[in-house]
Design a protein around this motif. Structure first.
Motif, PDB file in Angstrom:
ATOM      1  N   SER A 136     -16.668  -9.706  15.468  1.00  0.00           N
ATOM      2  CA  SER A 136     -16.533  -9.898  16.917  1.00  0.00           C
ATOM      3  C   SER A 136     -17.095 -11.269  17.245  1.00  0.00           C
ATOM      4  O   SER A 136     -18.195 -11.608  16.811  1.00  0.00           O
ATOM      5  N   THR A 137     -16.341 -12.059  18.009  1.00  0.00           N
ATOM      6  CA  THR A 137     -16.795 -13.424  18.301  1.00  0.00           C
ATOM      7  C   THR A 137     -16.656 -13.768  19.779  1.00  0.00           C
ATOM      8  O   THR A 137     -15.783 -13.244  20.478  1.00  0.00           O
ATOM      9  N   GLN A 138     -17.533 -14.662  20.228  1.00  0.00           N
ATOM     10  CA  GLN A 138     -17.369 -15.261  21.544  1.00  0.00           C
ATOM     11  C   GLN A 138     -16.030 -15.987  21.599  1.00  0.00           C
ATOM     12  O   GLN A 138     -15.510 -16.437  20.579  1.00  0.00           O
ATOM     13  N   ARG A 139     -15.496 -16.122  22.792  1.00  0.00           N
ATOM     14  CA  ARG A 139     -14.187 -16.760  22.949  1.00  0.00           C
ATOM     15  C   ARG A 139     -14.342 -18.145  23.572  1.00  0.00           C
ATOM     16  O   ARG A 139     -15.369 -18.475  24.168  1.00  0.00           O
ATOM     17  N   CYS A 140     -13.301 -18.944  23.423  1.00  0.00           N
ATOM     18  CA  CYS A 140     -13.154 -20.225  24.117  1.00  0.00           C
ATOM     19  C   CYS A 140     -14.176 -21.286  23.723  1.00  0.00           C
ATOM     20  O   CYS A 140     -14.269 -22.329  24.370  1.00  0.00           O
ATOM     21  N   SER A 141     -14.957 -21.038  22.677  1.00  0.00           N
ATOM     22  CA  SER A 141     -15.717 -22.105  22.031  1.00  0.00           C
ATOM     23  C   SER A 141     -14.842 -22.588  20.880  1.00  0.00           C
ATOM     24  O   SER A 141     -14.336 -21.783  20.112  1.00  0.00           O
ATOM     25  N   PHE A 142     -14.642 -23.885  20.759  1.00  0.00           N
ATOM     26  CA  PHE A 142     -13.683 -24.374  19.767  1.00  0.00           C
ATOM     27  C   PHE A 142     -14.235 -25.565  18.994  1.00  0.00           C
ATOM     28  O   PHE A 142     -15.202 -26.215  19.399  1.00  0.00           O
TER      29      PHE A 142
ATOM     30  N   GLU B 110      -1.816 -10.100  14.787  1.00  0.00           N
ATOM     31  CA  GLU B 110      -2.175  -8.865  15.463  1.00  0.00           C
ATOM     32  C   GLU B 110      -3.554  -8.380  15.013  1.00  0.00           C
ATOM     33  O   GLU B 110      -4.117  -8.880  14.047  1.00  0.00           O
ATOM     34  N   SER B 111      -4.068  -7.378  15.719  1.00  0.00           N
ATOM     35  CA  SER B 111      -5.444  -6.922  15.504  1.00  0.00           C
ATOM     36  C   SER B 111      -5.624  -6.093  14.244  1.00  0.00           C
ATOM     37  O   SER B 111      -6.763  -5.824  13.851  1.00  0.00           O
ATOM     38  N   ASN B 112      -4.534  -5.641  13.620  1.00  0.00           N
ATOM     39  CA  ASN B 112      -4.668  -4.948  12.332  1.00  0.00           C
ATOM     40  C   ASN B 112      -3.999  -5.749  11.212  1.00  0.00           C
ATOM     41  O   ASN B 112      -3.497  -5.189  10.236  1.00  0.00           O
ATOM     42  N   TYR B 113      -4.046  -7.061  11.362  1.00  0.00           N
ATOM     43  CA  TYR B 113      -3.500  -7.968  10.354  1.00  0.00           C
ATOM     44  C   TYR B 113      -4.297  -7.837   9.048  1.00  0.00           C
ATOM     45  O   TYR B 113      -5.478  -7.465   9.060  1.00  0.00           O
TER      46      TYR B 113
ATOM     47  N   ILE C 274     -19.655 -16.248  -1.806  1.00  0.00           N
ATOM     48  CA  ILE C 274     -20.585 -16.311  -0.669  1.00  0.00           C
ATOM     49  C   ILE C 274     -21.681 -15.259  -0.779  1.00  0.00           C
ATOM     50  O   ILE C 274     -22.870 -15.557  -0.645  1.00  0.00           O
ATOM     51  N   PHE C 275     -21.292 -14.001  -1.053  1.00  0.00           N
ATOM     52  CA  PHE C 275     -22.280 -12.915  -1.100  1.00  0.00           C
ATOM     53  C   PHE C 275     -22.371 -12.229  -2.461  1.00  0.00           C
ATOM     54  O   PHE C 275     -23.096 -11.249  -2.600  1.00  0.00           O
ATOM     55  N   GLY C 276     -21.618 -12.721  -3.433  1.00  0.00           N
ATOM     56  CA  GLY C 276     -21.698 -12.152  -4.771  1.00  0.00           C
ATOM     57  C   GLY C 276     -20.644 -11.119  -5.080  1.00  0.00           C
ATOM     58  O   GLY C 276     -20.553 -10.644  -6.215  1.00  0.00           O
ATOM     59  N   ALA C 277     -19.862 -10.731  -4.078  1.00  0.00           N
ATOM     60  CA  ALA C 277     -18.762  -9.784  -4.285  1.00  0.00           C
ATOM     61  C   ALA C 277     -17.770  -9.945  -3.132  1.00  0.00           C
ATOM     62  O   ALA C 277     -18.139 -10.380  -2.037  1.00  0.00           O
ATOM     63  N   ARG C 278     -16.533  -9.611  -3.395  1.00  0.00           N
ATOM     64  CA  ARG C 278     -15.531  -9.675  -2.332  1.00  0.00           C
ATOM     65  C   ARG C 278     -15.788  -8.568  -1.300  1.00  0.00           C
ATOM     66  O   ARG C 278     -16.163  -7.456  -1.653  1.00  0.00           O
ATOM     67  N   ILE C 279     -15.586  -8.906  -0.026  1.00  0.00           N
ATOM     68  CA  ILE C 279     -15.682  -7.918   1.047  1.00  0.00           C
ATOM     69  C   ILE C 279     -14.383  -7.989   1.855  1.00  0.00           C
ATOM     70  O   ILE C 279     -13.990  -9.065   2.312  1.00  0.00           O
ATOM     71  N   ARG C 280     -13.736  -6.858   2.025  1.00  0.00           N
ATOM     72  CA  ARG C 280     -12.483  -6.829   2.756  1.00  0.00           C
ATOM     73  C   ARG C 280     -12.723  -6.995   4.255  1.00  0.00           C
ATOM     74  O   ARG C 280     -13.592  -6.325   4.832  1.00  0.00           O
ATOM     75  N   ILE C 281     -11.985  -7.912   4.893  1.00  0.00           N
ATOM     76  CA  ILE C 281     -12.084  -8.135   6.337  1.00  0.00           C
ATOM     77  C   ILE C 281     -10.993  -7.306   7.012  1.00  0.00           C
ATOM     78  O   ILE C 281      -9.802  -7.548   6.811  1.00  0.00           O
ATOM     79  N   THR C 282     -11.381  -6.310   7.803  1.00  0.00           N
ATOM     80  CA  THR C 282     -10.386  -5.428   8.420  1.00  0.00           C
ATOM     81  C   THR C 282     -10.379  -5.502   9.943  1.00  0.00           C
ATOM     82  O   THR C 282      -9.643  -4.777  10.598  1.00  0.00           O
ATOM     83  N   CYS C 283     -11.190  -6.385  10.494  1.00  0.00           N
ATOM     84  CA  CYS C 283     -11.167  -6.595  11.955  1.00  0.00           C
ATOM     85  C   CYS C 283     -11.680  -7.977  12.277  1.00  0.00           C
ATOM     86  O   CYS C 283     -12.687  -8.422  11.737  1.00  0.00           O
ATOM     87  N   SER C 284     -10.963  -8.665  13.158  1.00  0.00           N
ATOM     88  CA  SER C 284     -11.448  -9.907  13.753  1.00  0.00           C
ATOM     89  C   SER C 284     -10.896  -9.942  15.168  1.00  0.00           C
ATOM     90  O   SER C 284      -9.710 -10.194  15.381  1.00  0.00           O
ATOM     91  N   MET C 285     -11.754  -9.639  16.137  1.00  0.00           N
ATOM     92  CA  MET C 285     -11.317  -9.556  17.524  1.00  0.00           C
ATOM     93  C   MET C 285     -12.323 -10.242  18.437  1.00  0.00           C
ATOM     94  O   MET C 285     -13.469 -10.493  18.056  1.00  0.00           O
ATOM     95  N   SER C 286     -11.885 -10.555  19.652  1.00  0.00           N
ATOM     96  CA  SER C 286     -12.782 -11.159  20.624  1.00  0.00           C
ATOM     97  C   SER C 286     -13.858 -10.159  21.039  1.00  0.00           C
ATOM     98  O   SER C 286     -13.662  -8.940  20.974  1.00  0.00           O
ATOM     99  N   ASP C 287     -14.988 -10.683  21.486  1.00  0.00           N
ATOM    100  CA  ASP C 287     -16.119  -9.816  21.824  1.00  0.00           C
ATOM    101  C   ASP C 287     -15.797  -8.831  22.942  1.00  0.00           C
ATOM    102  O   ASP C 287     -16.207  -7.668  22.893  1.00  0.00           O
TER     103      ASP C 287
END
Length: 527
Positions: A81-87, A242-245, A254-267
């Motif tokens: 979840s991320t803040q929006r409109c900062s670029f 889309e939100s389920n891309y 980065i962390f020593g193992a792969r981690i699946r990213i299953t969500c990236s949406m605005s806060d």
């Protein structure tokens, strides 16, 4: 359900980075917090160093996993979840940043905003939209007839960089420049192999794109009229997904193992999920650095005439078809930032005490406060408004000032509520509140009294992080359905409206609006 699966939920806000490790019963197994170092190199400029931000994000995730006594290999999926409109803009070949993150609170393009809002081109656009409204009676065109540009949108802050940043101008000519909101930059960084020349998708979730001012929620694409008007090459912008891309994986380096990213949406979209706002007219208020009111409008993209923002709430692709739902949003830029200012100013030393201080007096003794460090948004829509107290008397004491400040925050939020009530046919029976400032009992009770609506405070105030975990878990098939998540929503406290106080506040908010008139256009002509 068992707890052998773990969801990492990362929430990157304006002032704080939080990471939670949830199990499948939504119990927190680990958590970590890092501060976002907001830079203010000169008045009106608000930036974040991307290198510093990246290091803080990595530390937050690492510490949360460590506190949960897990390893990266144990994490089933990651929700963001991320803040929006900062670029930020960077070179896709060299990965050089052309500037720091320009945050949504930044005012450096203020002169451009004023210039464009008074320009012949925008007036012609407004006039053409009004003619189309007369022909079609579509509120979409009526909203276009009243369109004004704002600092909070990316549009003119990006244009300011394109005019003033020589490295960026050169990269645009070479066609190596990329522009991304925080989510698209973070997805780029997480999936990138350090030192590798291998290209990484430049993508952004639709919920972040829709808030930029460059995206048209009615046509569900980058707004051609805006790109043409401001000479922005669409090739520098991310591809909208889309939100389920299938967002891929965090690279193992980065962390020593792969981690699946299953969500990236605005806060704010995540917050709707965390607040379980899934029915037509469900309304939630996130009270954080700013205040964000979102109303779930389902399949209806609402065109506002008062400056409320129509947004894509989320979009899921199912069986080859995009299922899109919408919301409308009103925002108050200064909420938590006002609390922080009051602490620095010496009005109180602990936000938790401000509620009892305000309640120690029956009223503000005729004192009113105008909270406008970033101007005043809908329905006032005055970016040049000033901030200050008015009505001070010899009898005024510290509790009166504290009460006036907290009441002013409630008044601004109530304005958004009234505006939404007048523009829609929804009959609101409750308002769900979350965010750090929602812990203030006086503010929540005042909001209930003014609106005449039950206010429910979530037990877990970080609803954006909770929502990111919900969506991540659904996309990873940890939970079977959206309705399954409703059992995880719990209420901390309910604030019921008091009829006798509503009558009192109706008079006070009218007097406060008279005070606002004194502060409007305060900075006209100011540098």
């Amino acid at each position: 359900m068992g707890s052998d699966k773990y969801i990492a939920s990362l929430d990157v806000g304006t002032t704080t980075i939080r990471c939670f490790i949830f199990d499948t019963d939504l119990k927190i197994r680990g958590a970590a917090t890092e501060r976002v170092h907001l830079l203010n190199p000169q008045p009106g400029y608000f930036e974040i160093d991307p290198t510093d931000l990246w290091e803080s994000i990595v530390v937050a995730i690492t510490n949360a996993i460590r506190e949960a006594r897990l390893t990266a290999a144990d994490i089933t999926c990651l929700g963001i979840s991320t803040q929006r409109c900062s670029f930020i803009t960077w070179d896709k070949d060299t990965e050089e940043y052309f500037h720091n993150f320009i945050t949504w609170k930044d005012l450096r393009a203020d002169s451009l905003v004023k210039q464009w809002n008074s320009s012949i081109r925008l007036r012609l656009l407004n006039s053409a939209a009004y003619v189309l409204y007369l022909i079609t009676r579509s509120k979409r065109f009526l909203a276009g007839a009243l369109l004004k540009l704002m600092n909070g949108q990316i549009t003119l802050r990006l244009l300011w960089q394109m005019k003033n940043n020589e490295k960026l101008k050169s990269a645009i000519e070479r066609k190596t420049a990329l522009c991304g909101t925080l989510d698209s930059w973070l997805l780029y960084k997480l999936r990138k192999v350090r030192g590798s020349k291998e290209a990484v998708e430049h993508i952004s979730d639709i919920t972040s794109c829709t808030a930029t001012g460059l995206y048209d929620p009615f046509t569900l694409g980058w707004a051609g009229w805006a790109l043409n008007m401001f000479s922005i090459n669409p090739e520098i912008l991310p591809r909208v997904v889309e939100s389920n891309y299938n967002f891929g994986y965090v690279h193992e380096s980065i962390f020593g193992a792969r981690i699946r990213i299953t969500c990236s949406m605005s806060d704010q979209s995540c917050s709707l999920w965390g607040s379980n706002c899934f029915a037509d007219g469900d309304i939630k208020m996130t009270l954080g650095t700013g205040s964000f009111m979102n109303v779930y409008t389902n399949k209806y993209c609402h065109a506002s005439v008062h400056g409320l923002y129509p947004l894509v709430a989320w979009q899921f692709r199912r069986n080859g078809v995009n299922d899109t739902v919408f919301c409308i949003e009103g925002s108050v830029n200064d909420t938590g930032s006002m609390i922080n200012w009051a602490i620095n100013f010496g009005l109180f030393d602990d936000p938790a005490r401000s509620s009892s201080i305000a309640e120690s007096v029956p009223d503000s003794d005729g004192v009113y406060f105008i909270p406008a460090f970033s101007g005043l948004g809908p329905p006032i829509n005055d970016i040049q408004a000033g901030t200050g107290f008015i009505g001070l008397r010899s009898s005024t004491r510290q509790p009166h000032l504290v009460r006036a400040l907290l009441e002013s925050i409630a008044f601004r939020i109530a304005q958004l509520f009234y505006c939404t009530s007048s523009e829609t046919n929804y009959k609101f029976s409750r308002i769900k509140v979350d965010g750090g400032v929602s812990k203030n009992d006086f503010l929540c009770q005042t909001l209930a009294d003014i609106t005449g609506v039950r206010v429910e405070r979530s037990k877990f105030s970080e609803s954006s992080a909770l929502g990111a975990a919900f969506v991540a878990g659904l996309n990873a098939n940890i939970w079977p359905s959206q309705t399954h998540l409703e059992k995880f929503y719990s209420i901390d406290k309910v604030f019921l409206p008091r009829e006798e106080m509503k009558c009192k506040y109706m008079q006070l908010i009218g007097e406060w609006e008279q005070a606002v008139e004194r502060f409007k256009k305060w900075y006209v002509g100011a540098k």
